[in-house]
Design a protein around this motif. Structure first.
Motif, mmCIF file in Angstrom:
data_model
loop_
_atom_site.group_PDB
_atom_site.id
_atom_site.type_symbol
_atom_site.label_atom_id
_atom_site.label_comp_id
_atom_site.label_asym_id
_atom_site.label_seq_id
_atom_site.Cartn_x
_atom_site.Cartn_y
_atom_site.Cartn_z
ATOM 1 N N LEU A 99 0.913 -1.211 0.016
ATOM 2 C CA LEU A 99 -0.065 0.019 0.218
ATOM 3 C C LEU A 99 1.032 1.303 -0.029
ATOM 4 O O LEU A 99 1.793 1.192 0.881
ATOM 5 C CB LEU A 99 -0.916 -0.213 1.375
ATOM 6 C CG LEU A 99 -1.762 1.182 1.538
ATOM 7 C CD1 LEU A 99 -2.763 1.337 0.299
ATOM 8 C CD2 LEU A 99 -2.361 1.025 2.816
ATOM 9 N N LEU A 100 0.666 2.144 -0.971
ATOM 10 C CA LEU A 100 1.432 3.266 -0.977
ATOM 11 C C LEU A 100 0.266 4.538 -0.705
ATOM 12 O O LEU A 100 -0.828 4.875 -1.327
ATOM 13 C CB LEU A 100 1.776 3.743 -2.444
ATOM 14 C CG LEU A 100 2.930 2.820 -2.753
ATOM 15 C CD1 LEU A 100 3.490 3.242 -4.109
ATOM 16 C CD2 LEU A 100 4.064 2.511 -1.739
ATOM 17 N N ASP A 101 0.526 5.308 0.352
ATOM 18 C CA ASP A 101 -0.027 6.415 0.702
ATOM 19 C C ASP A 101 -0.008 7.700 -0.342
ATOM 20 O O ASP A 101 0.847 7.492 -1.109
ATOM 21 C CB ASP A 101 0.352 7.034 2.206
ATOM 22 C CG ASP A 101 -0.544 7.850 2.933
ATOM 23 O OD1 ASP A 101 -1.740 7.971 2.372
ATOM 24 O OD2 ASP A 101 -0.175 8.456 4.021
ATOM 25 N N ALA A 102 -0.949 8.664 0.097
ATOM 26 C CA ALA A 102 -0.689 10.029 -0.860
ATOM 27 C C ALA A 102 0.709 10.691 -0.324
ATOM 28 O O ALA A 102 1.190 10.199 0.804
ATOM 29 C CB ALA A 102 -1.867 10.766 -0.706
ATOM 30 N N VAL A 106 6.104 9.371 -0.615
ATOM 31 C CA VAL A 106 5.812 7.882 -0.717
ATOM 32 C C VAL A 106 5.366 7.774 -2.531
ATOM 33 O O VAL A 106 5.761 6.904 -2.952
ATOM 34 C CB VAL A 106 4.550 7.697 -0.008
ATOM 35 C CG1 VAL A 106 3.720 6.181 -0.539
ATOM 36 C CG2 VAL A 106 4.692 7.642 1.474
ATOM 37 N N GLY A 107 5.028 8.848 -2.833
ATOM 38 C CA GLY A 107 4.985 8.947 -4.648
ATOM 39 C C GLY A 107 5.942 8.676 -5.463
ATOM 40 O O GLY A 107 5.950 8.023 -6.436
ATOM 41 N N ALA A 108 6.996 9.273 -4.730
ATOM 42 C CA ALA A 108 8.475 9.018 -5.228
ATOM 43 C C ALA A 108 8.826 7.411 -5.435
ATOM 44 O O ALA A 108 9.668 7.104 -6.286
ATOM 45 C CB ALA A 108 9.423 9.852 -4.668
ATOM 46 N N MET A 109 8.207 6.635 -4.384
ATOM 47 C CA MET A 109 8.680 5.202 -4.594
ATOM 48 C C MET A 109 8.049 4.689 -5.794
ATOM 49 O O MET A 109 8.802 3.668 -6.305
ATOM 50 C CB MET A 109 8.046 4.597 -3.463
ATOM 51 C CG MET A 109 8.608 4.649 -2.007
ATOM 52 S SD MET A 109 7.737 3.856 -0.679
ATOM 53 C CE MET A 109 7.869 1.854 -1.321
#
Length: 267
Positions: A99-102, A106-109
């Protein structure tokens, strides 16, 4: 004449912050005739008491900070964010559901996950969706809900209902600030409620935040971080910051600096 004693100095720092909005460590050091380390201790204490909020680069601002947009945040701490994102992505194993949060960190992941085999990414953020939109090797699912335009993330009852029907090998969360006693700080309660659900549904939890966000209290909505979670931060973190989170039963991982942060991962 500068006020004598730490109490008078700190009161004057608050007054200056109220009147001018921003002040650098160097300016305050020169004005009060004390070392920069003394000023930093003053700022740390005032931040812990919720009287000021530190901003990136050592400046301070008084009072509740307006929530910045994701576009404003994109270039703040850019190198640190990508170092954290790269380290976090390297923890992901083929075949996992994560799960990736906003948020920007995290988005750069997404840039570092594009070639992970048999990976399923569930996300609440448009930043991660954009990064993975054409990554054919990755299955991408969005939790949906109500879009918060400032954070470019989904929140609300629909997002919560989706999370309650899923579990994850790993969850990676962002934060406006992180406090060792109170947890993740966000501008709105619906954000912290969603983060609580995210942490409950994941086997392993990571909170991604560069060092400047640690110890701050810019808003009044909080999500407690469960014991055993990992705080991932950058090399600017201090030993005092690390100890405070370790005392709260969290693991602290310090992401190494990127050799060449200007070079983005291959796509």
């Amino acid at each position: 004449m500068p006020p004598r004693g730490s109490t008078g100095r700190r009161a004057e720092i608050i007054r200056l912050a109220r009147s001018t909005g921003l002040a650098s460590v160097e300016e305050l050091s020169a004005q009060f005739g004390v070392t920069a380390s003394t000023i930093r201790r003053d700022l740390s204490l005032l931040t812990e008491e919720g009287l000021i909020a530190r901003t990136y680069g050592g400046a301070i601002a008084l009072g509740r900070q307006p929530e910045s947009s994701i576009r404003q945040r994109a270039m703040q701490g850019f190198d640190a964010k990508h170092a954290i994102a790269k380290w976090a992505a390297e923890q992901v194993q083929p075949g996992e559901t994560i799960l990736l949060d906003a948020g920007t960190t995290v988005g750069a992941m997404g840039d570092y996950l594009r070639t992970v085999a048999d990976l399923t990414v569930v996300t609440a953020g448009l930043t991660a969706l954009e990064a993975l939109a054409d990554a054919d090797a990755v299955r991408v699912e969005c939790i949906g809900g109500t879009l918060r335009h400032l954070s470019q993330g989904f929140v609300g009852p629909l997002a919560e209902a989706t999370l309650e029907r899923l579990t994850f090998d790993r969850a990676f969360l962002g934060a406006d600030a992180v406090n060792s006693e109170l947890g993740i700080c966000e501008a709105e309660l619906e954000q912290t409620r969603l983060k609580e659900l995210m942490m409950q549904r994941a086997e392993t939890v990571y909170v991604l935040a560069h060092a400047e966000k640690l110890g701050r209290r810019p808003f009044h909505a909080w999500a407690p971080i469960p014991a055993g979670a990992t705080l991932v931060t950058d090399s600017d973190v201090t030993e005092d910051q690390i100890r405070s989170f370790e005392k709260a039963s969290l693991t602290v991982a310090v992401a190494p600096q990127l050799m060449d942060p200007a070079v983005r991962p291959a796509t």
